[in-house]
Motif scaffolding. Structure first.
Motif, PDB file in Angstrom:
ATOM      1  N   ARG A   1      16.720 -39.958   0.191  1.00  0.00           N
ATOM      2  CA  ARG A   1      15.255 -39.861   0.116  1.00  0.00           C
ATOM      3  C   ARG A   1      14.705 -38.794   1.064  1.00  0.00           C
ATOM      4  O   ARG A   1      13.791 -38.046   0.720  1.00  0.00           O
ATOM      5  CB  ARG A   1      14.642 -41.224   0.460  1.00  0.00           C
ATOM      6  CG  ARG A   1      13.130 -41.331   0.239  1.00  0.00           C
ATOM      7  CD  ARG A   1      12.804 -41.175  -1.246  1.00  0.00           C
ATOM      8  NE  ARG A   1      11.493 -41.670  -1.608  1.00  0.00           N
ATOM      9  CZ  ARG A   1      10.344 -41.033  -1.375  1.00  0.00           C
ATOM     10  NH1 ARG A   1      10.340 -39.877  -0.739  1.00  0.00           N
ATOM     11  NH2 ARG A   1       9.201 -41.536  -1.789  1.00  0.00           N
ATOM     12  N   GLU A   2      15.299 -38.666   2.239  1.00  0.00           N
ATOM     13  CA  GLU A   2      14.796 -37.707   3.218  1.00  0.00           C
ATOM     14  C   GLU A   2      15.133 -36.259   2.850  1.00  0.00           C
ATOM     15  O   GLU A   2      14.594 -35.329   3.466  1.00  0.00           O
ATOM     16  CB  GLU A   2      15.326 -38.021   4.620  1.00  0.00           C
ATOM     17  CG  GLU A   2      16.825 -38.142   4.719  1.00  0.00           C
ATOM     18  CD  GLU A   2      17.317 -39.573   4.571  1.00  0.00           C
ATOM     19  OE1 GLU A   2      18.321 -39.907   5.227  1.00  0.00           O
ATOM     20  OE2 GLU A   2      16.687 -40.333   3.800  1.00  0.00           O
ATOM     21  N   ASP A   3      16.004 -36.069   1.857  1.00  0.00           N
ATOM     22  CA  ASP A   3      16.346 -34.713   1.409  1.00  0.00           C
ATOM     23  C   ASP A   3      15.539 -34.299   0.180  1.00  0.00           C
ATOM     24  O   ASP A   3      15.771 -33.236  -0.402  1.00  0.00           O
ATOM     25  CB  ASP A   3      17.844 -34.600   1.106  1.00  0.00           C
ATOM     26  CG  ASP A   3      18.692 -34.727   2.371  1.00  0.00           C
ATOM     27  OD1 ASP A   3      18.148 -34.474   3.463  1.00  0.00           O
ATOM     28  OD2 ASP A   3      19.881 -35.082   2.272  1.00  0.00           O
TER      29      ASP A   3
ATOM     30  N   GLY B   1       8.901 -34.176   0.706  1.00  0.00           N
ATOM     31  CA  GLY B   1       8.062 -35.352   0.858  1.00  0.00           C
ATOM     32  C   GLY B   1       6.781 -35.353   0.060  1.00  0.00           C
ATOM     33  O   GLY B   1       6.241 -36.419  -0.251  1.00  0.00           O
TER      34      GLY B   1
END
Length: 261
Positions: free
Chosen positions: A67-69, A72
């Motif tokens: 998710r963090e890649d 956002g």
């Protein structure tokens, strides 16, 4: 979806009743070391060096990105869900560069897939493994391509009439698929072939062009500029073994049963 005889892009249909009856199960997964990027409208919406390969179906894996890649600001939760054997996936629309791909991102709960996002492959404009563009679906690290020269006598018949015959075919062996016979163009009855507008892509071979023979559409194909692992088949013609009669050294071969039969 266009049919593709040279590779494994199709998966069985699942009807609503089957989905409803499914119980969430842990899928087969494998960590990849490749850098993977997804692009929509010129914007890199995902960029990771730790993608997760997930086999959602028997034929090929899908990339799940941490998710963090994922950038956002591109995911907009839609409030909708998608039921599958993996559970109830939470859907998001991907917005980038003034465009949007509705419900093109899904996230599943659970230990195996939690914290990862799957972006629908066809909804993105481009996918890259390292700096090489990849088409159709993620490559399976357990799929191997071998292209070997042969002196076998191969004859291709359609409706009892030969359309190709060669003593110098190239045999393509691809994991999980029947052998494919690629023949030099001088050994093919090119006057029987009519080029079509169909173009498909294979992540292991590249872009294929197609020909029809009589009433049989897209029954032969060729890779004009194949990818490096398949470069030996450049310009050769292959026929769909599922729909023609193949004789090898005088022996009629059984038509293979594949997703394209």
């Amino acid at each position: 979806m266009q049919r593709r005889y040279g590779g494994s892009t199709l998966k069985p249909a699942v009807d609503a009743r089957t989905v409803t009856a499914m119980v969430a199960e842990e899928p087969r997964t494998e960590q990849s070391a490749k850098r993977v990027r997804a692009v929509l409208a010129g914007v890199v919406v995902a960029d990771t060096i730790r993608p997760l390969l997930v086999w959602e179906n028997p034929y090929y894996p899908a990339y799940y990105v941490p998710r963090e890649d994922v950038r956002g600001d591109v995911l907009v939760p839609s409030g909708r869900t998608r039921a599958s054997h993996l559970g109830d996936g939470q859907l998001s629309t991907v917005r980038a560069g003034g465009r949007e791909a509705v419900d093109a991102a899904v996230e599943y709960p659970g230990d195996a897939l939690g914290g990862h996002v799957r972006l629908d492959w066809p909804a993105m404009d481009h996918w890259f493994e390292e700096d090489e563009e990849v088409y159709t679906h993620a490559r399976d690290p357990h799929t191997r391509i071998d292209v070997l020269p042969s002196s076998r006598h191969v004859r291709i018949d359609i409706d009892g009439e030969p359309v190709a015959e060669s003593h110098s075919p190239w045999l393509l062996f691809e994991t999980g698929l029947p052998v494919r016979y690629y023949l030099p163009k001088p050994h093919v009855r090119l006057d029987r072939l009519t080029r079509t507008d169909t173009v498909t892509h294979c992540p292991y071979k590249g872009a294929a062009e197609y020909w029809s023979v009589g009433e049989y559409p897209d029954i032969a194909w060729s890779y004009r500029n194949p990818l490096p692992e398949s470069e030996r088949i450049a310009g050769l013609i292959c026929f769909a073994d599922e729909r023609v009669d193949v004789h090898v050294d005088g022996v009629l071969q059984q038509r293979p049963q594949t997703p394209w039969s």
